[in-house]
Scaffold this motif. Sequence first.
Motif, PDB file in Angstrom:
ATOM      1  N   ASP A 139       0.858  -1.373   0.114  1.00  0.00           N
ATOM      2  CA  ASP A 139       0.207   0.230  -0.084  1.00  0.00           C
ATOM      3  C   ASP A 139       0.809   0.998   0.047  1.00  0.00           C
ATOM      4  O   ASP A 139       1.874   1.824   0.481  1.00  0.00           O
ATOM      5  N   PRO A 140       0.358   2.216  -0.819  1.00  0.00           N
ATOM      6  CA  PRO A 140       1.388   3.461  -1.046  1.00  0.00           C
ATOM      7  C   PRO A 140       1.988   3.952   0.419  1.00  0.00           C
ATOM      8  O   PRO A 140       2.900   4.529   0.377  1.00  0.00           O
ATOM      9  N   ILE A 141       0.707   4.108   2.343  1.00  0.00           N
ATOM     10  CA  ILE A 141       1.200   4.200   2.724  1.00  0.00           C
ATOM     11  C   ILE A 141       2.317   3.470   3.527  1.00  0.00           C
ATOM     12  O   ILE A 141       3.041   4.144   4.396  1.00  0.00           O
ATOM     13  N   LEU A 142       1.689   2.499   3.168  1.00  0.00           N
ATOM     14  CA  LEU A 142       2.945   1.950   4.029  1.00  0.00           C
ATOM     15  C   LEU A 142       3.941   1.968   3.162  1.00  0.00           C
ATOM     16  O   LEU A 142       5.587   1.917   3.613  1.00  0.00           O
ATOM     17  N   ALA A 143       3.540   2.090   1.399  1.00  0.00           N
ATOM     18  CA  ALA A 143       5.897   2.122   1.401  1.00  0.00           C
ATOM     19  C   ALA A 143       6.554   4.067   1.644  1.00  0.00           C
ATOM     20  O   ALA A 143       7.155   3.930   1.922  1.00  0.00           O
ATOM     21  N   SER A 144       5.240   4.458   1.340  1.00  0.00           N
ATOM     22  CA  SER A 144       5.872   6.014   2.655  1.00  0.00           C
ATOM     23  C   SER A 144       6.861   6.095   3.762  1.00  0.00           C
ATOM     24  O   SER A 144       7.603   6.315   3.901  1.00  0.00           O
ATOM     25  N   ILE A 145       5.404   5.178   4.721  1.00  0.00           N
ATOM     26  CA  ILE A 145       6.643   5.070   5.826  1.00  0.00           C
ATOM     27  C   ILE A 145       7.615   4.207   5.969  1.00  0.00           C
ATOM     28  O   ILE A 145       8.663   4.767   6.892  1.00  0.00           O
ATOM     29  N   PHE A 146       7.652   2.822   5.600  1.00  0.00           N
ATOM     30  CA  PHE A 146       8.711   1.925   6.043  1.00  0.00           C
ATOM     31  C   PHE A 146      10.037   2.717   4.535  1.00  0.00           C
ATOM     32  O   PHE A 146      11.627   2.871   4.754  1.00  0.00           O
ATOM     33  N   GLY A 147       9.383   3.586   3.539  1.00  0.00           N
ATOM     34  CA  GLY A 147      10.670   4.041   2.775  1.00  0.00           C
ATOM     35  C   GLY A 147      11.529   4.893   3.431  1.00  0.00           C
ATOM     36  O   GLY A 147      12.775   5.584   2.797  1.00  0.00           O
ATOM     37  N   GLY A 148      10.462   6.287   3.968  1.00  0.00           N
ATOM     38  CA  GLY A 148      10.771   7.284   4.802  1.00  0.00           C
ATOM     39  C   GLY A 148      11.534   6.730   5.617  1.00  0.00           C
ATOM     40  O   GLY A 148      12.698   7.500   5.953  1.00  0.00           O
ATOM     41  N   ALA A 149      11.699   5.619   6.420  1.00  0.00           N
ATOM     42  CA  ALA A 149      12.098   5.052   7.802  1.00  0.00           C
ATOM     43  C   ALA A 149      13.539   4.879   7.177  1.00  0.00           C
ATOM     44  O   ALA A 149      14.758   4.615   8.369  1.00  0.00           O
ATOM     45  N   LEU A 150      13.708   3.986   6.288  1.00  0.00           N
ATOM     46  CA  LEU A 150      15.444   2.872   5.465  1.00  0.00           C
ATOM     47  C   LEU A 150      16.010   4.596   4.994  1.00  0.00           C
ATOM     48  O   LEU A 150      17.056   4.565   5.193  1.00  0.00           O
ATOM     49  N   THR A 151      14.653   5.155   4.571  1.00  0.00           N
ATOM     50  CA  THR A 151      15.812   6.301   4.010  1.00  0.00           C
ATOM     51  C   THR A 151      16.863   7.232   5.403  1.00  0.00           C
ATOM     52  O   THR A 151      17.658   7.787   5.402  1.00  0.00           O
ATOM     53  N   GLY A 152      15.640   7.600   6.487  1.00  0.00           N
ATOM     54  CA  GLY A 152      16.379   8.069   7.928  1.00  0.00           C
ATOM     55  C   GLY A 152      17.684   7.340   8.044  1.00  0.00           C
ATOM     56  O   GLY A 152      18.272   7.261   8.353  1.00  0.00           O
ATOM     57  N   VAL A 153      17.935   5.790   8.076  1.00  0.00           N
ATOM     58  CA  VAL A 153      18.573   4.757   8.793  1.00  0.00           C
ATOM     59  C   VAL A 153      20.078   4.873   7.770  1.00  0.00           C
ATOM     60  O   VAL A 153      20.553   5.622   8.035  1.00  0.00           O
ATOM     61  N   GLY A 154      19.372   5.445   6.288  1.00  0.00           N
ATOM     62  CA  GLY A 154      20.330   5.324   5.248  1.00  0.00           C
ATOM     63  C   GLY A 154      21.105   6.706   5.547  1.00  0.00           C
ATOM     64  O   GLY A 154      22.185   6.780   5.835  1.00  0.00           O
ATOM     65  N   LEU A 155      20.942   7.621   5.143  1.00  0.00           N
ATOM     66  CA  LEU A 155      21.409   8.736   6.095  1.00  0.00           C
ATOM     67  C   LEU A 155      22.241   9.488   7.787  1.00  0.00           C
ATOM     68  O   LEU A 155      22.815   9.651   7.652  1.00  0.00           O
ATOM     69  N   GLY A 156      21.439   8.352   8.521  1.00  0.00           N
ATOM     70  CA  GLY A 156      21.747   8.604   9.427  1.00  0.00           C
ATOM     71  C   GLY A 156      23.377   8.200   9.528  1.00  0.00           C
ATOM     72  O   GLY A 156      23.927   8.693  10.137  1.00  0.00           O
ATOM     73  N   LEU A 157      23.619   6.862   8.849  1.00  0.00           N
ATOM     74  CA  LEU A 157      24.237   6.283   9.401  1.00  0.00           C
ATOM     75  C   LEU A 157      25.820   6.894   8.270  1.00  0.00           C
ATOM     76  O   LEU A 157      26.721   6.804   8.948  1.00  0.00           O
ATOM     77  N   THR A 158      24.937   7.350   7.451  1.00  0.00           N
ATOM     78  CA  THR A 158      26.308   8.447   6.424  1.00  0.00           C
ATOM     79  C   THR A 158      26.368   9.908   6.948  1.00  0.00           C
ATOM     80  O   THR A 158      27.771  10.233   7.154  1.00  0.00           O
ATOM     81  N   PHE A 159      25.335  10.328   8.243  1.00  0.00           N
ATOM     82  CA  PHE A 159      25.681  11.441   8.414  1.00  0.00           C
ATOM     83  C   PHE A 159      27.434  11.098   9.778  1.00  0.00           C
ATOM     84  O   PHE A 159      28.081  12.135  10.231  1.00  0.00           O
ATOM     85  N   ARG A 160      26.843   9.970  10.088  1.00  0.00           N
ATOM     86  CA  ARG A 160      28.176   9.489  10.945  1.00  0.00           C
ATOM     87  C   ARG A 160      28.793   9.482  10.943  1.00  0.00           C
ATOM     88  O   ARG A 160      30.116   9.502  11.962  1.00  0.00           O
ATOM     89  N   THR A 161      29.092   9.190   9.676  1.00  0.00           N
ATOM     90  CA  THR A 161      30.738   9.340   9.401  1.00  0.00           C
ATOM     91  C   THR A 161      31.678  10.291   9.095  1.00  0.00           C
ATOM     92  O   THR A 161      32.785  11.020   8.032  1.00  0.00           O
ATOM     93  N   GLY A 162      30.353  11.896   9.369  1.00  0.00           N
ATOM     94  CA  GLY A 162      30.714  13.083   8.743  1.00  0.00           C
ATOM     95  C   GLY A 162      31.002  13.503   6.867  1.00  0.00           C
ATOM     96  O   GLY A 162      31.354  14.435   6.700  1.00  0.00           O
ATOM     97  N   ALA A 163      30.101  12.562   6.502  1.00  0.00           N
ATOM     98  CA  ALA A 163      29.816  12.467   4.909  1.00  0.00           C
ATOM     99  C   ALA A 163      28.100  12.896   4.883  1.00  0.00           C
ATOM    100  O   ALA A 163      27.495  12.880   5.840  1.00  0.00           O
ATOM    101  N   SER A 164      27.536  12.744   3.884  1.00  0.00           N
ATOM    102  CA  SER A 164      26.352  12.731   3.082  1.00  0.00           C
ATOM    103  C   SER A 164      26.074  11.819   1.670  1.00  0.00           C
ATOM    104  O   SER A 164      27.627  11.387   1.620  1.00  0.00           O
ATOM    105  N   THR A 165      24.799  11.338   1.560  1.00  0.00           N
ATOM    106  CA  THR A 165      24.948  10.933   0.501  1.00  0.00           C
ATOM    107  C   THR A 165      25.034  11.637  -0.935  1.00  0.00           C
ATOM    108  O   THR A 165      24.679  10.981  -1.880  1.00  0.00           O
TER     109      THR A 165
END
Length: 281
Positions: A105-131
Amino acid sequence: MKNIRSHLSDIVLMVLGNLILAVAVVFFILPNNILSGGVAGVAIALYPIFKIEPEVMINIIIVSSFILGFVFLGKSFALKTLASSILYPTFVNLLGGLNMSVPVDPILASIFGGALTGVGLGLTFRTGASTGGMDIPPLILSKYTGIKVSIWILIVDAITVLVGLKTYGLNEVLIGFLSIYAATHTVDKIQMFGGEEAKQIFIISDKNDEILDHIHELLERGSTLISARGGYTKDSKEIIMTVLLKEQYNELEKMVKEVDPNAFLIVSNVTEVHGLGFYKI
């Protein structure tokens, strides 16, 4: 040896962060045309205007953002981000070539896609870089304003989603806001991950010595004495400040009340603490 381990850890986090972000985009965001933040959201919002395929627009935005990062955030940041600028589109192209999507469902895709996006960004930010994408403008704004990067991500991504209001409609915009909230919330959690949650306690008492003995010997925690003066009585006092693990607070409270029933305690939650006596990954 410590520097080598640190560099290896940064490399692993950077690769993992970009891979998770690519998974979110390829399997959740793009197939469902979610008006999320980030380069994928911009690419989707701009497609009806410029008729440029989202995958191509993603590459254009990444290159442009990298130049901005080099100018405003410095050479060191740019060198680290260069790796992400290569990794992220590579992962997007590789995963996109699988021709797979997650039929949800698009709503579930939005929530889980957003959460995974946050995980990816957060891990990258911790290295002092960005995506190397739309997270660079928030990093620049955070540097020059002092406002948390997650707040700027929320603002920039909200503007991105609103760009698609006329073309996609209110329903899609509201679904996009779910993705943005999930992403910004997760970024904060990932950046704080590894530090222990604790409680900070200020104790005002006439029996400081006994209380300090209990804190140091029984709870095995440190303390700081802060010189203060009563606003009403004008008497000079020393306030005890200590930081404990959450599970130690009940023991401290019980002990303080036994030693001094009239003691005054001020308690606040600490979202992250690391240093001597506290574990940090």
